[in-house]
Motif scaffolding. Structure first.
Motif, PDB file in Angstrom:
ATOM      1  N   HIS A 297      10.751  -1.715 -15.657  1.00  0.00           N
ATOM      2  CA  HIS A 297       9.972  -0.837 -14.783  1.00  0.00           C
ATOM      3  C   HIS A 297      10.637  -0.590 -13.428  1.00  0.00           C
ATOM      4  O   HIS A 297      10.043   0.085 -12.583  1.00  0.00           O
ATOM      5  CB  HIS A 297       8.583  -1.447 -14.544  1.00  0.00           C
ATOM      6  CG  HIS A 297       7.759  -1.566 -15.784  1.00  0.00           C
ATOM      7  ND1 HIS A 297       7.029  -0.513 -16.302  1.00  0.00           N
ATOM      8  CD2 HIS A 297       7.552  -2.620 -16.619  1.00  0.00           C
ATOM      9  CE1 HIS A 297       6.392  -0.920 -17.400  1.00  0.00           C
ATOM     10  NE2 HIS A 297       6.688  -2.190 -17.599  1.00  0.00           N
ATOM     11  N   VAL A 298      11.830  -1.101 -13.229  1.00  0.00           N
ATOM     12  CA  VAL A 298      12.441  -0.972 -11.899  1.00  0.00           C
ATOM     13  C   VAL A 298      12.743   0.480 -11.544  1.00  0.00           C
ATOM     14  O   VAL A 298      12.860   0.822 -10.365  1.00  0.00           O
ATOM     15  CB  VAL A 298      13.724  -1.830 -11.792  1.00  0.00           C
ATOM     16  CG1 VAL A 298      13.389  -3.305 -11.880  1.00  0.00           C
ATOM     17  CG2 VAL A 298      14.737  -1.418 -12.852  1.00  0.00           C
ATOM     18  N   GLU A 299      12.864   1.339 -12.531  1.00  0.00           N
ATOM     19  CA  GLU A 299      13.138   2.742 -12.244  1.00  0.00           C
ATOM     20  C   GLU A 299      11.895   3.616 -12.396  1.00  0.00           C
ATOM     21  O   GLU A 299      11.979   4.838 -12.300  1.00  0.00           O
ATOM     22  CB  GLU A 299      14.247   3.256 -13.167  1.00  0.00           C
ATOM     23  CG  GLU A 299      15.589   2.567 -12.951  1.00  0.00           C
ATOM     24  CD  GLU A 299      16.715   3.231 -13.720  1.00  0.00           C
ATOM     25  OE1 GLU A 299      16.942   4.433 -13.488  1.00  0.00           O
ATOM     26  OE2 GLU A 299      17.354   2.554 -14.541  1.00  0.00           O
TER      27      GLU A 299
ATOM     28  N   ARG B 191      14.062  -5.383  -2.563  1.00  0.00           N
ATOM     29  CA  ARG B 191      13.153  -6.491  -2.856  1.00  0.00           C
ATOM     30  C   ARG B 191      11.695  -6.054  -2.741  1.00  0.00           C
ATOM     31  O   ARG B 191      10.847  -6.507  -3.515  1.00  0.00           O
ATOM     32  CB  ARG B 191      13.411  -7.654  -1.879  1.00  0.00           C
ATOM     33  CG  ARG B 191      14.639  -8.489  -2.225  1.00  0.00           C
ATOM     34  CD  ARG B 191      14.570  -9.814  -1.485  1.00  0.00           C
ATOM     35  NE  ARG B 191      15.738 -10.630  -1.752  1.00  0.00           N
ATOM     36  CZ  ARG B 191      16.781 -10.747  -0.932  1.00  0.00           C
ATOM     37  NH1 ARG B 191      16.778 -10.078   0.204  1.00  0.00           N
ATOM     38  NH2 ARG B 191      17.798 -11.513  -1.238  1.00  0.00           N
ATOM     39  N   ALA B 192      11.395  -5.193  -1.780  1.00  0.00           N
ATOM     40  CA  ALA B 192      10.014  -4.741  -1.622  1.00  0.00           C
ATOM     41  C   ALA B 192       9.510  -4.090  -2.903  1.00  0.00           C
ATOM     42  O   ALA B 192       8.341  -4.250  -3.277  1.00  0.00           O
ATOM     43  CB  ALA B 192       9.907  -3.767  -0.451  1.00  0.00           C
ATOM     44  N   GLN B 193      10.383  -3.342  -3.585  1.00  0.00           N
ATOM     45  CA  GLN B 193       9.982  -2.706  -4.836  1.00  0.00           C
ATOM     46  C   GLN B 193       9.703  -3.747  -5.909  1.00  0.00           C
ATOM     47  O   GLN B 193       8.753  -3.615  -6.695  1.00  0.00           O
ATOM     48  CB  GLN B 193      11.072  -1.730  -5.288  1.00  0.00           C
ATOM     49  CG  GLN B 193      10.715  -0.935  -6.538  1.00  0.00           C
ATOM     50  CD  GLN B 193      11.757   0.130  -6.845  1.00  0.00           C
ATOM     51  OE1 GLN B 193      12.511   0.544  -5.973  1.00  0.00           O
ATOM     52  NE2 GLN B 193      11.798   0.568  -8.087  1.00  0.00           N
ATOM     53  N   ILE B 194      10.522  -4.792  -5.962  1.00  0.00           N
ATOM     54  CA  ILE B 194      10.314  -5.861  -6.940  1.00  0.00           C
ATOM     55  C   ILE B 194       9.006  -6.586  -6.645  1.00  0.00           C
ATOM     56  O   ILE B 194       8.237  -6.902  -7.560  1.00  0.00           O
ATOM     57  CB  ILE B 194      11.487  -6.858  -6.911  1.00  0.00           C
ATOM     58  CG1 ILE B 194      12.789  -6.133  -7.294  1.00  0.00           C
ATOM     59  CG2 ILE B 194      11.242  -8.015  -7.860  1.00  0.00           C
ATOM     60  CD1 ILE B 194      12.750  -5.492  -8.662  1.00  0.00           C
TER      61      ILE B 194
ATOM     62  N   ASP C  56       0.820  -1.214   0.000  1.00  0.00           N
ATOM     63  CA  ASP C  56       0.000   0.000   0.000  1.00  0.00           C
ATOM     64  C   ASP C  56       0.853   1.263   0.000  1.00  0.00           C
ATOM     65  O   ASP C  56       0.305   2.364  -0.100  1.00  0.00           O
ATOM     66  CB  ASP C  56      -0.922   0.014   1.216  1.00  0.00           C
ATOM     67  CG  ASP C  56      -1.812  -1.213   1.262  1.00  0.00           C
ATOM     68  OD1 ASP C  56      -2.243  -1.663   0.186  1.00  0.00           O
ATOM     69  OD2 ASP C  56      -2.061  -1.725   2.368  1.00  0.00           O
ATOM     70  N   LEU C  57       2.146   1.120   0.124  1.00  0.00           N
ATOM     71  CA  LEU C  57       3.063   2.260   0.154  1.00  0.00           C
ATOM     72  C   LEU C  57       4.029   2.133  -1.009  1.00  0.00           C
ATOM     73  O   LEU C  57       4.445   1.036  -1.374  1.00  0.00           O
ATOM     74  CB  LEU C  57       3.841   2.297   1.476  1.00  0.00           C
ATOM     75  CG  LEU C  57       2.983   2.265   2.748  1.00  0.00           C
ATOM     76  CD1 LEU C  57       3.875   2.116   3.964  1.00  0.00           C
ATOM     77  CD2 LEU C  57       2.130   3.523   2.857  1.00  0.00           C
ATOM     78  N   SER C  58       4.393   3.243  -1.600  1.00  0.00           N
ATOM     79  CA  SER C  58       5.307   3.221  -2.746  1.00  0.00           C
ATOM     80  C   SER C  58       6.410   4.241  -2.564  1.00  0.00           C
ATOM     81  O   SER C  58       6.474   5.262  -3.270  1.00  0.00           O
ATOM     82  CB  SER C  58       4.540   3.493  -4.052  1.00  0.00           C
ATOM     83  OG  SER C  58       3.519   2.538  -4.246  1.00  0.00           O
TER      84      SER C  58
END
Length: 527
Positions: free
Chosen positions: A398-400, A352-355, A338-340
């Motif tokens: 999309h990692v960036e 890893r959380a972003q992935i 729920d957080l970005s």
């Protein structure tokens, strides 16, 4: 989100709502309930207001479906039983008094036409109070007076609050009714028992006659549709409430230690004779406090009894699993999904959380794997980072990207699909609270800090911390079990037996898995 990214919107999974329930809430009262006294008034009408709001919810649901509410047999009030007090609502109109007799009568004195149950149907066992007949003829002997509409009944609630100056008891009672389906979901019986504070109202009022005064419905009535939608799904309401036991700053391998701190605070309170008012006060600093107040008003039931088992073991119960719809509707984050937060890339490494978030955002790109459609069973984020070259091709571009999703609307899947912008369109940031310990001087503060450092954690607590952290960590990595990284000969955790042996995503999976290395890694980080 980044303007150069072609993914500008996303759609979450469907949610189911049950509008007809055969299970009922079984209502009693307790003289030892923690809410016997209410600040600002000597009177206590919470139990009546809860029963009244339950009718309002059900009547509104019936009206939205072009149905009606009908009375069943309403007994005339004679001499009250030894456990009941007689109250004469002299200010009330005949229709109003008849309605109060129906919502407080033992059994079920009203229902949606056709004997259709609603999620807020109440079976009254005994509330310790009976509504007396007026000295004049109410005209209700033959049942000629029809039940009120939802708005009319809400006005009756407002009149009762105004006459007896019940103040904040009215919105508090509404939150209790919101939690009814959650109580029913935790009960394994046809009825879910709740216990309400014993009503305390004067038999007669010498002054303040409101017989000719029209009260508008309570302010909460204008948002009734939102409260009903939130209430209907325990899988939305539950995660919003349990979000108070979660924080985005604690990684999954430290979840057990975080939960143990909450256990140490709540365990002395959650005894067999728990003080429900004290529990509500302890949780009052959280943004989910109104919902917990509603649960506390319903007594020491299954929902309250599930708090300590959850915090002690961190098993994923259906009402605790993070839900992104819940976060959008209430503004209460339930998971790191729920957080970005925007995290700049360092040395070609990605958190890893972003992935994990990208795998969910682009779950449709994984043709052979549906595991990423819903979030993991726990909200704590995975720790560490991944090399960009270890990220699968489906999301590597999309990692960036800066994917900061903003809630727009949901759609009711009816004959005519209706879009609804909801109650909260811009979730606010969670409140940050610091509890400061009073200290007389610097030397005393140093002594306290040294005492805390030397205070040993019981071995049993350490064992629970380790097991809980391990359980959550395995759950988080099991959600993304197909990942492959340098140093791991295959998946990080074992595959679930129920999952099909899908073909691995890029980069190519190694055929040789070092199981001993993986087991040692899990034991090391889950502390």
């Amino acid at each position: 989100m980044s303007s150069r990214c072609d993914r500008q919107t996303k759609q979450e999974a469907k949610e189911s709502f049950s509008l007809r329930e055969t299970d009922r809430i079984l209502c009693t009262v307790s003289p030892s309930h923690g809410f016997a006294n209410w600040d600002g008034t000597p009177h206590n009408g919470v139990a009546l207001l809860i029963l009244g709001w339950a009718y309002v919810f059900s009547a509104s649901l019936a009206e939205r479906q072009n149905l009606s509410i009908e009375y069943r047999a309403i007994p005339h009030s004679e001499s009250p039983s030894p456990s009941q007090a007689m109250v004469c609502l002299e200010y009330a109109t005949p229709a109003e008094r008849m309605w109060w007799k129906a919502v407080t009568a033992q059994g079920v004195a009203w229902s949606i036409a056709g004997n259709r149950g609603s999620p807020w149907t109440v079976h009254v066992k005994d509330i310790g109070l009976a509504i007396a007949d007026a000295s004049d003829d109410d005209g209700d002997g033959d049942g000629a007076l029809p039940p009120p509409t939802a708005r009319q009944a809400a006005c009756y609630l407002a009149r009762l609050c105004a006459v007896y100056r019940l103040g904040s008891q009215c919105p508090a009672a509404l939150t209790a009714v919101v939690t009814f389906p959650l109580h029913a979901s935790r009960s394994f019986r046809p009825t879910a028992p709740i216990s309400l504070p014993l009503p305390r109202l004067p038999v007669r009022l010498d002054t303040f006659d409101m017989s000719r005064v029209d009260c508008p419905p309570p302010d909460e009535f204008s948002r009734l549709g939102y409260y009903m939608a939130l209430s209907l799904s325990p899988r939305i309401l539950g995660p919003s409430m349990w979000s108070i036991f979660w924080t985005p700053d604690v990684p999954c391998n430290l979840a057990g230690a975080w939960a143990q701190a909450a256990v140490s605070i709540l365990k002395p309170i959650l005894t067999d004779d728990v003080d429900m008012q004290l529990l509500a006060k302890v949780l009052s600093f959280t943004r989910a406090a109104p919902l917990w107040l509603g649960v506390a008003l319903c007594g020491h039931g299954p929902v309250v009894k599930s708090i300590l088992p959850y915090l002690t073991n961190l098993f994923a119960y259906p009402h605790t699993i993070p839900n992104m719809t819940a976060a959008a509707w209430t503004g209460l984050p339930t998971s790191f999904f729920d957080l970005s937060p925007r995290t700049p890339l360092v040395s070609r490494a990605v958190p890893r959380a972003q992935i994990w978030r990208l795998r969910h955002d682009f779950c449709a790109e994984y043709a052979e794997d549906q595991a990423f459609v819903k979030p993991p069973l726990h909200g704590w984020p995975p720790f560490g980072e991944m090399r960009i070259e270890d990220v699968e091709l489906e999301i590597r571009d999309h990692v960036e990207c800066e994917h900061r999703w903003a809630y727009q609307f949901w759609t009711w899947l009816l004959e005519d699909n209706i879009t609804d912008s909801g109650f909260i369109t811009r979730p606010s940031k969670p409140t940050q609270v610091r509890l400061l310990r009073p200290v007389t001087d610097a030397s005393r503060q140093q002594e306290q800090e040294e005492e805390e450092e030397l205070r040993p954690i019981p071995e049993s607590d350490m064992d629970n911390i380790h097991k809980s952290s391990k359980r959550v960590t395995e759950s988080i990595f099991q959600w993304s079990y197909t990942q492959v990284e340098r140093g791991f000969g295959g998946t990080v955790v074992r595959r679930l037996p129920s999952r099909a042996m899908e073909k691995a995503h890029s980069p190519e999976r190694s055929k040789h898995v070092n199981a001993a290395f993986i087991d040692a890694w899990r034991e090391k980080i889950a502390q």
